[in-house]
Design an enzyme around this catalytic site. Sequence first.
Site, PDB file in Angstrom:
ATOM      1  N   ARG A  31      -7.197 -39.418 -28.011  1.00  0.00           N
ATOM      2  CA  ARG A  31      -6.827 -39.123 -26.621  1.00  0.00           C
ATOM      3  C   ARG A  31      -6.960 -37.683 -26.388  1.00  0.00           C
ATOM      4  O   ARG A  31      -6.924 -37.311 -25.300  1.00  0.00           O
ATOM      5  CB  ARG A  31      -5.380 -39.531 -26.730  1.00  0.00           C
ATOM      6  CG  ARG A  31      -5.083 -40.938 -27.116  1.00  0.00           C
ATOM      7  CD  ARG A  31      -3.435 -41.229 -27.605  1.00  0.00           C
ATOM      8  NE  ARG A  31      -3.279 -40.268 -28.536  1.00  0.00           N
ATOM      9  CZ  ARG A  31      -2.056 -39.947 -29.392  1.00  0.00           C
ATOM     10  NH1 ARG A  31      -0.985 -40.542 -28.596  1.00  0.00           N
ATOM     11  NH2 ARG A  31      -1.812 -39.172 -30.412  1.00  0.00           N
ATOM     12  N   GLN A  54      12.695 -15.071 -25.243  1.00  0.00           N
ATOM     13  CA  GLN A  54      12.310 -15.408 -23.866  1.00  0.00           C
ATOM     14  C   GLN A  54      11.124 -15.950 -23.993  1.00  0.00           C
ATOM     15  O   GLN A  54      10.268 -15.610 -24.814  1.00  0.00           O
ATOM     16  CB  GLN A  54      12.400 -14.158 -23.110  1.00  0.00           C
ATOM     17  CG  GLN A  54      11.988 -14.340 -21.490  1.00  0.00           C
ATOM     18  CD  GLN A  54      12.383 -13.180 -20.883  1.00  0.00           C
ATOM     19  OE1 GLN A  54      13.324 -12.289 -20.699  1.00  0.00           O
ATOM     20  NE2 GLN A  54      11.342 -12.669 -20.183  1.00  0.00           N
ATOM     21  N   ASN A  56       7.726 -16.505 -21.386  1.00  0.00           N
ATOM     22  CA  ASN A  56       7.032 -16.579 -19.907  1.00  0.00           C
ATOM     23  C   ASN A  56       5.806 -17.107 -20.082  1.00  0.00           C
ATOM     24  O   ASN A  56       5.033 -17.217 -20.686  1.00  0.00           O
ATOM     25  CB  ASN A  56       6.990 -15.010 -19.720  1.00  0.00           C
ATOM     26  CG  ASN A  56       8.062 -14.059 -19.454  1.00  0.00           C
ATOM     27  OD1 ASN A  56       9.157 -14.631 -19.454  1.00  0.00           O
ATOM     28  ND2 ASN A  56       7.845 -12.838 -19.687  1.00  0.00           N
ATOM     29  N   ARG A  67      -4.302  -7.129 -16.381  1.00  0.00           N
ATOM     30  CA  ARG A  67      -2.632  -6.871 -16.352  1.00  0.00           C
ATOM     31  C   ARG A  67      -2.513  -5.853 -17.553  1.00  0.00           C
ATOM     32  O   ARG A  67      -2.943  -6.269 -18.599  1.00  0.00           O
ATOM     33  CB  ARG A  67      -2.051  -8.136 -16.472  1.00  0.00           C
ATOM     34  CG  ARG A  67      -2.178  -9.053 -15.283  1.00  0.00           C
ATOM     35  CD  ARG A  67      -1.479 -10.294 -15.567  1.00  0.00           C
ATOM     36  NE  ARG A  67      -1.369 -11.300 -14.758  1.00  0.00           N
ATOM     37  CZ  ARG A  67      -0.499 -11.486 -13.767  1.00  0.00           C
ATOM     38  NH1 ARG A  67       0.793 -10.762 -13.668  1.00  0.00           N
ATOM     39  NH2 ARG A  67      -0.365 -12.628 -12.851  1.00  0.00           N
ATOM     40  N   HIS A  70       1.347  -2.723 -21.191  1.00  0.00           N
ATOM     41  CA  HIS A  70       2.719  -2.910 -21.105  1.00  0.00           C
ATOM     42  C   HIS A  70       3.601  -2.992 -22.587  1.00  0.00           C
ATOM     43  O   HIS A  70       2.917  -3.398 -23.369  1.00  0.00           O
ATOM     44  CB  HIS A  70       3.437  -3.974 -20.317  1.00  0.00           C
ATOM     45  CG  HIS A  70       2.857  -3.893 -19.212  1.00  0.00           C
ATOM     46  ND1 HIS A  70       3.056  -5.100 -18.247  1.00  0.00           N
ATOM     47  CD2 HIS A  70       2.437  -3.028 -18.352  1.00  0.00           C
ATOM     48  CE1 HIS A  70       2.369  -5.020 -16.963  1.00  0.00           C
ATOM     49  NE2 HIS A  70       1.817  -3.605 -16.991  1.00  0.00           N
ATOM     50  N   LYS A  80       5.533  -9.706 -29.511  1.00  0.00           N
ATOM     51  CA  LYS A  80       5.024 -10.746 -28.379  1.00  0.00           C
ATOM     52  C   LYS A  80       4.135 -11.776 -29.162  1.00  0.00           C
ATOM     53  O   LYS A  80       3.299 -11.273 -30.165  1.00  0.00           O
ATOM     54  CB  LYS A  80       4.380 -10.267 -27.487  1.00  0.00           C
ATOM     55  CG  LYS A  80       5.104  -9.575 -26.353  1.00  0.00           C
ATOM     56  CD  LYS A  80       4.176  -8.887 -25.529  1.00  0.00           C
ATOM     57  CE  LYS A  80       4.918  -7.819 -24.508  1.00  0.00           C
ATOM     58  NZ  LYS A  80       3.980  -6.798 -23.955  1.00  0.00           N
ATOM     59  N   HIS A 127       0.425  -3.965 -24.786  1.00  0.00           N
ATOM     60  CA  HIS A 127      -0.491  -5.287 -24.380  1.00  0.00           C
ATOM     61  C   HIS A 127      -1.143  -5.456 -23.181  1.00  0.00           C
ATOM     62  O   HIS A 127      -0.384  -5.011 -22.108  1.00  0.00           O
ATOM     63  CB  HIS A 127       0.447  -6.481 -24.815  1.00  0.00           C
ATOM     64  CG  HIS A 127      -0.392  -7.660 -24.351  1.00  0.00           C
ATOM     65  ND1 HIS A 127      -0.080  -8.424 -23.370  1.00  0.00           N
ATOM     66  CD2 HIS A 127      -1.443  -8.205 -25.017  1.00  0.00           C
ATOM     67  CE1 HIS A 127      -0.916  -9.486 -23.215  1.00  0.00           C
ATOM     68  NE2 HIS A 127      -1.855  -9.657 -24.294  1.00  0.00           N
ATOM     69  N   TYR A 140       3.688 -16.322 -23.182  1.00  0.00           N
ATOM     70  CA  TYR A 140       4.285 -15.301 -24.061  1.00  0.00           C
ATOM     71  C   TYR A 140       5.762 -15.741 -24.625  1.00  0.00           C
ATOM     72  O   TYR A 140       6.548 -16.188 -23.866  1.00  0.00           O
ATOM     73  CB  TYR A 140       4.648 -14.315 -22.939  1.00  0.00           C
ATOM     74  CG  TYR A 140       3.527 -13.330 -22.340  1.00  0.00           C
ATOM     75  CD1 TYR A 140       3.035 -13.798 -21.204  1.00  0.00           C
ATOM     76  CD2 TYR A 140       2.776 -12.382 -22.810  1.00  0.00           C
ATOM     77  CE1 TYR A 140       2.150 -13.283 -20.424  1.00  0.00           C
ATOM     78  CE2 TYR A 140       1.884 -11.537 -22.297  1.00  0.00           C
ATOM     79  CZ  TYR A 140       1.417 -12.349 -21.020  1.00  0.00           C
ATOM     80  OH  TYR A 140       0.464 -11.542 -20.414  1.00  0.00           O
TER      81      TYR A 140
HETATM   82  C1  LIG Z   1       7.418  -9.394 -17.827  1.00  0.00           C
HETATM   83  C2  LIG Z   1       8.746  -9.796 -17.082  1.00  0.00           C
HETATM   84  C3  LIG Z   1       8.424  -9.368 -15.502  1.00  0.00           C
HETATM   85  N1  LIG Z   1       9.632  -9.871 -14.850  1.00  0.00           N
HETATM   86  C4  LIG Z   1       9.135  -9.532 -13.367  1.00  0.00           C
HETATM   87  C5  LIG Z   1       8.782  -8.049 -12.861  1.00  0.00           C
HETATM   88  C6  LIG Z   1       7.932  -8.172 -11.681  1.00  0.00           C
HETATM   89  O1  LIG Z   1       8.609  -8.539 -10.562  1.00  0.00           O
HETATM   90  C7  LIG Z   1       7.201  -9.593 -11.978  1.00  0.00           C
HETATM   91  C8  LIG Z   1       5.671  -9.241 -12.632  1.00  0.00           C
HETATM   92  O2  LIG Z   1       5.832  -8.392 -13.605  1.00  0.00           O
HETATM   93  P1  LIG Z   1       4.586  -7.670 -14.255  1.00  0.00           P
HETATM   94  O3  LIG Z   1       4.037  -7.222 -13.089  1.00  0.00           O
HETATM   95  O4  LIG Z   1       5.308  -6.619 -15.224  1.00  0.00           O
HETATM   96  O5  LIG Z   1       3.891  -8.775 -14.819  1.00  0.00           O
HETATM   97  P2  LIG Z   1       2.543  -8.801 -15.833  1.00  0.00           P
HETATM   98  O6  LIG Z   1       1.829  -7.556 -15.358  1.00  0.00           O
HETATM   99  O7  LIG Z   1       2.041 -10.148 -16.001  1.00  0.00           O
HETATM  100  O8  LIG Z   1       3.170  -8.130 -17.133  1.00  0.00           O
HETATM  101  C9  LIG Z   1       3.273  -8.985 -18.386  1.00  0.00           C
HETATM  102  O9  LIG Z   1       2.152  -9.092 -18.822  1.00  0.00           O
HETATM  103  C10 LIG Z   1       1.648  -7.976 -19.675  1.00  0.00           C
HETATM  104  C11 LIG Z   1       0.186  -7.988 -20.074  1.00  0.00           C
HETATM  105  C12 LIG Z   1       2.492  -7.882 -21.030  1.00  0.00           C
HETATM  106  O10 LIG Z   1       2.073  -7.784 -21.876  1.00  0.00           O
HETATM  107  C13 LIG Z   1       4.051  -8.188 -20.636  1.00  0.00           C
HETATM  108  O11 LIG Z   1       4.414  -9.233 -21.427  1.00  0.00           O
HETATM  109  C14 LIG Z   1       4.247  -8.359 -19.163  1.00  0.00           C
HETATM  110  O12 LIG Z   1       4.539  -7.046 -18.671  1.00  0.00           O
HETATM  111  O13 LIG Z   1       7.921 -10.345 -12.878  1.00  0.00           O
HETATM  112  C15 LIG Z   1      10.207 -10.821 -15.040  1.00  0.00           C
HETATM  113  O14 LIG Z   1      11.032 -11.162 -14.169  1.00  0.00           O
HETATM  114  N2  LIG Z   1      10.382 -11.132 -16.441  1.00  0.00           N
HETATM  115  C16 LIG Z   1       9.565 -10.579 -17.381  1.00  0.00           C
HETATM  116  O15 LIG Z   1       9.825 -10.939 -18.483  1.00  0.00           O
END
Ligand SMILES: Cc1cn([C@H]2C[C@H](O)[C@@H](COP(=O)(O)OP(=O)(O)O[C@H]3O[C@H](C)C(=O)[C@H](O)[C@H]3O)O2)c(=O)[nH]c1=O
Length: 191
Positions: A31, A54, A56, A67, A70, A80, A127, A140
């Site tokens: 499958r 958490q 994500n 991206r 961070h 993570k 990361h 994540y």
């Molecule tokens: C990380 C996170 C973000 N947010 C909100 C904050 C912003 O309004 C929106 C997008 O966040 P951000 O631009 O930081 O998303 P990424 O650029 O994908 O960042 C993530 O991807 C990079 C590569 C990583 O390693 C981190 O885990 C994480 O920062 O989601 C949330 O509401 N909860 C969360 O846990």
Amino acid sequence: MSSVSGNRFLIEPTAIAGVYTVTRRKLADERGFLSRLFEPEELALAGWRGPIAQINETGTARAGTVRGLHYQTPPHAEMKLVSCVAGSIHDVAVDLRKLSPTYLRSAAVELSAENGRALLIPEGCAHGFQALTDDVRMIYLHTAPYAAAYEGGIDALDPALRLHWPLPVINRSPRDEALPRIASGFEGLTP
Ligand SMILES: Cc1cn([C@H]2C[C@H](O)[C@@H](COP(=O)(O)OP(=O)(O)O[C@H]3O[C@H](C)C(=O)[C@H](O)[C@H]3O)O2)c(=O)[nH]c1=O
């Protein structure tokens, strides 16, 4: 730690102390397959500590998008486990721990739905990734909840990090484009 071939994962060290690749074993049948994204006992061998605080999901539409980089600072510093479940990415961790023997060293690995590989990143490491295909999906697992006031970052294009991005970099968020560089007085992170 050398490589560990466990029941659910192959855990391998990288150039950064405490950063490991975690390759999921696929239980396949006619499958398709089943694999585990998380298994506390085996991942403890790679230093995973504490419950998952958490989980994500992110979607990235266009190949070339970057991206990151961070991290979260204490008391919300986090481990993570980063998995790619659709498409493929060039995944990068950078050691920002001032006292680490691998301070400012980076590790890069391709994660994809196909290779079933994840990256385990301890506290104090940044990361980021570049999508190598369109329509990338990431999962994540975090050991600390999101704390916006404790989020930090480093410019993914900082020449001091000597990172190689396989594709032309596109589509960075304004926040990521404004992240500081090491030369702007970054002194490293302490636990
Ligand atoms: C990380 C996170 C973000 N947010 C909100 C904050 C912003 O309004 C929106 C997008 O966040 P951000 O631009 O930081 O998303 P990424 O650029 O994908 O960042 C993530 O991807 C990079 C590569 C990583 O390693 C981190 O885990 C994480 O920062 O989601 C949330 O509401 N909860 C969360 O846990």
